[in-house]
Design an enzyme around this catalytic site. Structure first.
Site, PDB file in Angstrom:
ATOM      1  N   SER A 103      -0.445  25.696  45.390  1.00 37.75           N
ATOM      2  CA  SER A 103       0.464  24.725  44.785  1.00 37.75           C
ATOM      3  C   SER A 103      -0.264  23.422  44.462  1.00 37.75           C
ATOM      4  O   SER A 103      -1.197  23.446  43.673  1.00 37.75           O
ATOM      5  CB  SER A 103       1.657  24.521  45.745  1.00 37.75           C
ATOM      6  N   ASP A 153       8.997  32.292  40.614  1.00 34.20           N
ATOM      7  CA  ASP A 153       8.697  30.952  41.150  1.00 34.20           C
ATOM      8  C   ASP A 153       9.511  29.904  40.388  1.00 34.20           C
ATOM      9  O   ASP A 153       9.314  29.723  39.184  1.00 34.20           O
ATOM     10  CB  ASP A 153       7.187  30.687  41.002  1.00 34.20           C
ATOM     11  N   HIS A 184       7.840  30.588  45.121  1.00 34.75           N
ATOM     12  CA  HIS A 184       6.731  29.657  45.355  1.00 34.75           C
ATOM     13  C   HIS A 184       6.196  29.908  46.762  1.00 34.75           C
ATOM     14  O   HIS A 184       6.487  29.169  47.700  1.00 34.75           O
ATOM     15  CB  HIS A 184       7.257  28.234  45.207  1.00 34.75           C
TER      16      HIS A 184
HETATM   17  C1  MLT Z   1       2.364  19.522  42.201  1.00 34.97           C
HETATM   18  O1  MLT Z   1       2.966  18.488  42.363  1.00 34.97           O
HETATM   19  O2  MLT Z   1       1.142  19.644  42.279  1.00 34.97           O
HETATM   20  C2  MLT Z   1       3.208  20.711  41.879  1.00 34.97           C
HETATM   21  O3  MLT Z   1       4.454  20.289  41.436  1.00 34.97           O
HETATM   22  C3  MLT Z   1       3.334  21.625  43.022  1.00 34.97           C
HETATM   23  C4  MLT Z   1       3.857  20.928  44.248  1.00 34.97           C
HETATM   24  O4  MLT Z   1       5.075  20.848  44.421  1.00 34.97           O
HETATM   25  O5  MLT Z   1       3.066  20.479  45.038  1.00 34.97           O
END
Ligand code: MLT
Length: 203
Positions: A103, A153, A184
């Site tokens: 992520s 996701d 996710h």
């Molecule tokens: C990010 O902010 O890098 C993406 O939205 C994934 C997350 O939730 O961390």
């Protein structure tokens, strides 16, 4: 060194690889440690904690809102992480570095690939998005990159992971894209696919 981090020497006969573990939003340097022996028990491990806090949750760069990134901050933090990779390599005597990110950590790993080519030799990106589109694009000349994402996701639509795969291919990276049926998350089946890919077997 500039990041709070964990260093873990290889659990078995050293493979010569070092894994750079990059956690997701709200994680820390402990989060992904259990993945390392599953992926490569012979790898050394460096696991930094993201130094941006969002409502107390560590991340690797700022975002303006869900899925919308602060590109200026992303560029500064990607440079800092690239410098940390060099420092860790010198301090711990490490060889080629494979990023393993989930992520937000996957997005940071992609940003380092795209903005600081040569820092990472390969990358495993779980639940990734396009962090930045540099112009001109870097030449990633055959760098192996594994992307794994969930068909359901809610944060990363399939088109977004496909867009990142296409962008990395335009940079001449050697891209493998794998799907799992979930959201996710990081299911064991995807970790096993990444392990097989690292070993050079079927991904
Ligand atoms: C990010 O902010 O890098 C993406 O939205 C994934 C997350 O939730 O961390």
């Amino acid at each position: 060194m500039r990041y709070v981090h964990r260093f873990v020497p290889p659990a078995s006969e050293p493979s010569g690889r070092a894994l750079l573990l990059l956690h997701g939003t709200g994680g820390d340097e402990e989060d992904l440690l259990p993945l390392a022996p599953m992926l490569d028990p012979g790898a050394a491990v460096v696991s930094p904690r993201g130094d941006v806090l969002e409502n107390g949750m560590p991340r690797f760069f700022r975002r303006l809102r869900e899925g919308v990134f602060d590109e200026a901050d992303l560029r500064v933090r990607a440079q800092a992480l690239a410098e940390f990779v060099g420092e860790a390599r010198d301090a711990y005597g490490l060889g080629p570095m494979t990023a393993v990110g989930f992520s937000n950590g996957a997005n940071m790993a992609s940003a380092v690939l795209l903005l600081h080519p040569g820092t990472l030799s390969e990358a495993i990106l779980f639940a990734p998005m396009v962090p930045v589109e540099p112009d001109p694009l870097p030449d990633l000349a055959g760098a192996p990159v594994f992307l794994g994402a969930g068909r359901a996701d809610p944060l990363v639509p399939m088109a977004e992971a496909e867009r990142l795969a296409a962008l990395l291919e335009r940079c001449r990276a050697d891209v493998t894209l794998r799907w799992h049926p979930g959201g996710h998350a990081l299911p064991a089946s995807l970790v096993a696919a990444a392990r097989d890919w690292l070993r050079g077997g079927p991904a």
